[in-house]
Design a protein around this motif. Sequence first.
Motif, short mmCIF file in Angstrom:
data_model
loop_
_atom_site.label_atom_id
_atom_site.label_comp_id
_atom_site.label_asym_id
_atom_site.label_seq_id
_atom_site.Cartn_x
_atom_site.Cartn_y
_atom_site.Cartn_z
N LEU A 1 41.44 -69.19 34.10
CA LEU A 1 40.85 -68.45 35.23
C LEU A 1 40.59 -69.38 36.42
O LEU A 1 40.59 -68.93 37.57
CB LEU A 1 39.54 -67.78 34.80
CG LEU A 1 39.69 -66.65 33.79
CD1 LEU A 1 38.31 -66.18 33.32
CD2 LEU A 1 40.45 -65.47 34.41
N GLY A 2 40.37 -70.66 36.11
CA GLY A 2 40.10 -71.62 37.18
C GLY A 2 41.22 -71.71 38.19
O GLY A 2 40.99 -71.97 39.38
N ILE A 3 42.45 -71.51 37.72
CA ILE A 3 43.58 -71.52 38.66
C ILE A 3 43.38 -70.42 39.71
O ILE A 3 43.58 -70.64 40.91
CB ILE A 3 44.91 -71.31 37.90
CG1 ILE A 3 45.21 -72.52 37.00
CG2 ILE A 3 46.05 -71.06 38.88
CD1 ILE A 3 45.60 -73.77 37.74
N TRP A 4 42.95 -69.27 39.25
CA TRP A 4 42.70 -68.17 40.21
C TRP A 4 41.52 -68.51 41.11
O TRP A 4 41.54 -68.24 42.30
CB TRP A 4 42.42 -66.86 39.46
CG TRP A 4 43.56 -66.41 38.62
CD1 TRP A 4 43.68 -66.52 37.26
CD2 TRP A 4 44.79 -65.79 39.06
NE1 TRP A 4 44.89 -66.00 36.84
CE2 TRP A 4 45.58 -65.55 37.91
CE3 TRP A 4 45.28 -65.43 40.30
CZ2 TRP A 4 46.84 -64.96 37.98
CZ3 TRP A 4 46.53 -64.84 40.38
CH2 TRP A 4 47.30 -64.61 39.22
N VAL A 5 40.49 -69.10 40.50
CA VAL A 5 39.29 -69.45 41.28
C VAL A 5 39.65 -70.44 42.38
O VAL A 5 39.26 -70.28 43.54
CB VAL A 5 38.21 -70.04 40.34
CG1 VAL A 5 37.08 -70.67 41.14
CG2 VAL A 5 37.65 -68.96 39.42
N ILE B 1 36.61 -62.73 35.78
CA ILE B 1 36.07 -64.09 35.85
C ILE B 1 34.57 -64.06 35.53
O ILE B 1 34.07 -64.90 34.78
CB ILE B 1 36.33 -64.69 37.25
CG1 ILE B 1 37.83 -64.90 37.46
CG2 ILE B 1 35.59 -66.01 37.44
CD1 ILE B 1 38.22 -65.22 38.91
N GLY B 2 33.88 -63.08 36.08
CA GLY B 2 32.45 -62.97 35.85
C GLY B 2 32.10 -62.72 34.40
O GLY B 2 31.13 -63.29 33.87
N LEU C 1 35.86 -74.16 35.13
CA LEU C 1 36.46 -73.24 36.10
C LEU C 1 37.07 -73.96 37.30
O LEU C 1 37.80 -73.36 38.07
CB LEU C 1 35.41 -72.25 36.61
CG LEU C 1 35.14 -71.04 35.73
CD1 LEU C 1 33.94 -70.27 36.25
CD2 LEU C 1 36.33 -70.12 35.64
N VAL C 2 36.71 -75.22 37.45
CA VAL C 2 37.19 -75.93 38.64
C VAL C 2 38.07 -77.13 38.28
O VAL C 2 39.21 -77.25 38.76
CB VAL C 2 35.99 -76.41 39.49
CG1 VAL C 2 36.47 -77.18 40.71
CG2 VAL C 2 35.13 -75.23 39.93
N LEU C 3 37.56 -78.00 37.41
CA LEU C 3 38.21 -79.30 37.22
C LEU C 3 39.57 -79.23 36.53
O LEU C 3 40.52 -79.88 37.00
CB LEU C 3 37.25 -80.23 36.46
CG LEU C 3 35.92 -80.46 37.21
CD1 LEU C 3 34.92 -81.20 36.33
CD2 LEU C 3 36.18 -81.23 38.49
N PRO C 4 39.74 -78.49 35.43
CA PRO C 4 41.09 -78.42 34.84
C PRO C 4 42.12 -77.84 35.81
O PRO C 4 43.27 -78.29 35.85
CB PRO C 4 40.90 -77.51 33.62
CG PRO C 4 39.46 -77.60 33.30
CD PRO C 4 38.77 -77.75 34.61
N ALA C 5 41.69 -76.87 36.61
CA ALA C 5 42.61 -76.27 37.58
C ALA C 5 43.02 -77.30 38.63
O ALA C 5 44.19 -77.37 39.01
CB ALA C 5 41.96 -75.06 38.25
N VAL C 6 42.06 -78.09 39.08
CA VAL C 6 42.38 -79.13 40.07
C VAL C 6 43.39 -80.10 39.47
O VAL C 6 44.41 -80.45 40.10
CB VAL C 6 41.09 -79.87 40.50
CG1 VAL C 6 41.43 -81.11 41.31
CG2 VAL C 6 40.19 -78.94 41.30
N ALA C 7 43.14 -80.53 38.23
CA ALA C 7 44.06 -81.47 37.58
C ALA C 7 45.44 -80.85 37.41
O ALA C 7 46.46 -81.49 37.70
CB ALA C 7 43.48 -81.89 36.23
N ALA C 8 45.48 -79.61 36.97
CA ALA C 8 46.77 -78.96 36.71
C ALA C 8 47.55 -78.74 38.00
O ALA C 8 48.77 -78.97 38.04
CB ALA C 8 46.55 -77.63 36.00
N LEU D 1 48.91 -72.74 35.04
CA LEU D 1 48.01 -71.91 34.22
C LEU D 1 47.93 -72.46 32.79
O LEU D 1 46.85 -72.59 32.22
CB LEU D 1 48.49 -70.46 34.21
CG LEU D 1 48.34 -69.68 35.53
CD1 LEU D 1 49.15 -68.40 35.50
CD2 LEU D 1 46.88 -69.38 35.81
N ALA D 2 49.09 -72.79 32.23
CA ALA D 2 49.12 -73.29 30.85
C ALA D 2 48.46 -74.67 30.76
O ALA D 2 47.66 -74.93 29.84
CB ALA D 2 50.56 -73.36 30.36
#
Lengths: 270, 413
Positions: free
Chosen positions: B28-32, B326-327, B346-353, B364-365
């Motif tokens: 979901l973090g990717i969407w966020v 997300i909520g 919700l933030v850090l893995p998406a930033v890394a990916a 996403l994966a």
Amino acid sequence: MDRASLIRCRDLGIGYGRRTLLRGLELEIASGDFLGIVGPNGGGKTTLLRTLLGLLAPQAGTVVARRADGGTLRFGYVVQREHLDRTFPLSALDVVLMGRYGRLGLLRFPHAADRRAARDAMDRVGVGDLAGRPFRDLSGGQQQRTLIARALAGEPDILVLDEPTNGMDLAGEGAVMDLLAEINRGGMTVLMVSHALSTVMNRADRLAYVRHDRGLFRLGPAADLLRPEVLGELYDTPVRVTRIGNHVVALRECDAAAPGPNDPARADGE
Amino acid sequence: MPGFFDHSEIWRNQVLAGVVAGAVCGYLGIWVVLRRVVFVAAALGELAGLGVVTAFLLALSYVAPEPVHRPPSTGTAHVPAGVLPSAFVAPRAETVDSRLSALDPPPPPPPPPSDVVSDDDLAALLDQVGVQGAGTAVGTEAAHPPAAGARETGAPEAGTPPARMTSSAVFGADGVRPYVPPEGAAERDAAAGGGPELSVPVWLEPMAVAVAFVVLGAILLSITPRYRRVTNESVVGLAYLVAAGLVILVGSRIPQGTHEVQHVLYGDSVSLDAGQLYGLLGAAAAVALVHLLFFKEFLFVSYDPETARASGVPTRAMGILLLVSIGVIIASASRAVGALPVFAFLVLPAVAALLCTSSLKGALALSATIGAAASALGYYLAWIWSFPAGAARAVTAAIFVVPALLVRRLRGN
């Protein structure tokens, strides 16, 4: 031949919220038209476009958008590419495939036929070899062609473009306009908004001038509207209209009269 | 790794919940991140916390007819002994030291019920009704420090009350043993008037209230009108600040709530009961189904809402549905592993990916994988180094950004 009317506006009022920009507009777009909506920045062009697309409710009057068979009109919308977020990690094909989503509807997944339609649309506009490239890495012209391919992938009844040549160089602008003219010759109805008169006036069959602060809305064949007195009223400055070959060129009267930076007379004066 | 793999019965649920929360939040973090609603996610996290403390307050009001007050200066609470049902408190309260305390000699006879108890008395009281260690978070200071050598040996020294040891001295030490209910606990529950027979309605379950708050917040934030003079971030900031302030205000009216709220906010609990794990799994399954069905709409409205709308996609409904999904995960995962790690996932893995890949599906994966890995690794590091689990998970997720930056640099911008 009598062409079918796709969009018909009667006594239309446009605006945002409580603010009315223009009222009493009468407009009809027929199948196969190439209509250019032009006017100064902030003149109300995009507001008119969004009203025709159904993104804004009319403040008065009616907008009827129907196919000849009575079905709902399908728009192929090309948004200003500056509005797209460059952080999205999407390939050009991903972007074009979105053009199929509205056609698919909810709870249905894109299949091989949709991918094929997307690739065909990319081939049609000359970006078929860019399918796997990240969209954000493409040049402005390639991005614009990709967005046109996305609009075409949905097999629309009318192609609607908002400032498609913004930020493009001369060659890119000419290539995009050539492409649109070619698409129009193929039978597609084209509705295009641009603040750059010179971009539109030699391609469109009809022009609509929009300037809300003067309450100005003029609609007619391009040849009728490309006259100095009409353009002077629209741009609030004297305009000279001239021809280079088959192309019409409009210049501010003062620019036409003044020596250019490379004029020998000006160089002597310095 | 002192005792970690020998005591999987303690951490199994918590780690599984963390991995699920990390994976789903990573996805979901990717969407966020792409939709630029990080602040909205933060506000929803606060609303989830507000839902939890509100549920506690309402539950207390429900089971205790008289009003509950807690003058901040005295540190005491007017609360009938055993008034809060153990099912309401126990999931957060089962920390490693609480489990250890259960294995020590039987506690002294329960004191006579009182209307005014201190926090320590309350914790002892809750110990007696089977809710040992209530309010004792991993890594937090307790009233009595551990005796010298306890950390090294992992065994409480004679004369040191185990239940009051510093949690960090116990977390990860050798000798962590599984929870065994104290002998006669059920009978004492009944005698104290608390325990299972004092039930609160399902709608007062903290996760249910948190989900309700977050869903309502997601809808309100989605339909907030745009004002020319006020940026959307300001509206989100308003929601965040109001929710954060109310968490503290409402929390101050919950006698034994301080530590519980801390558990929820920082995710310091060592273990997790099966009910909360199942709740999280159910929420994750529902969100996965919604995203499977509406993936293309979520993508279209996130990337180009205007064209999506012109194409006939119901952009507002899809925007609300995405934010609600997300909520729901924020609420259920916060209750299970804490709001801090959930926000981090919700933030850090998406930033890394997003730094590592130029493909949405790849991002996403990868983000889901990083979230799950950071959660499991963070918990493990918290165990062996006696750190608070929530903070350890958040920092571990942040560490994954470093190699992602290196990958980005090696590939060029």
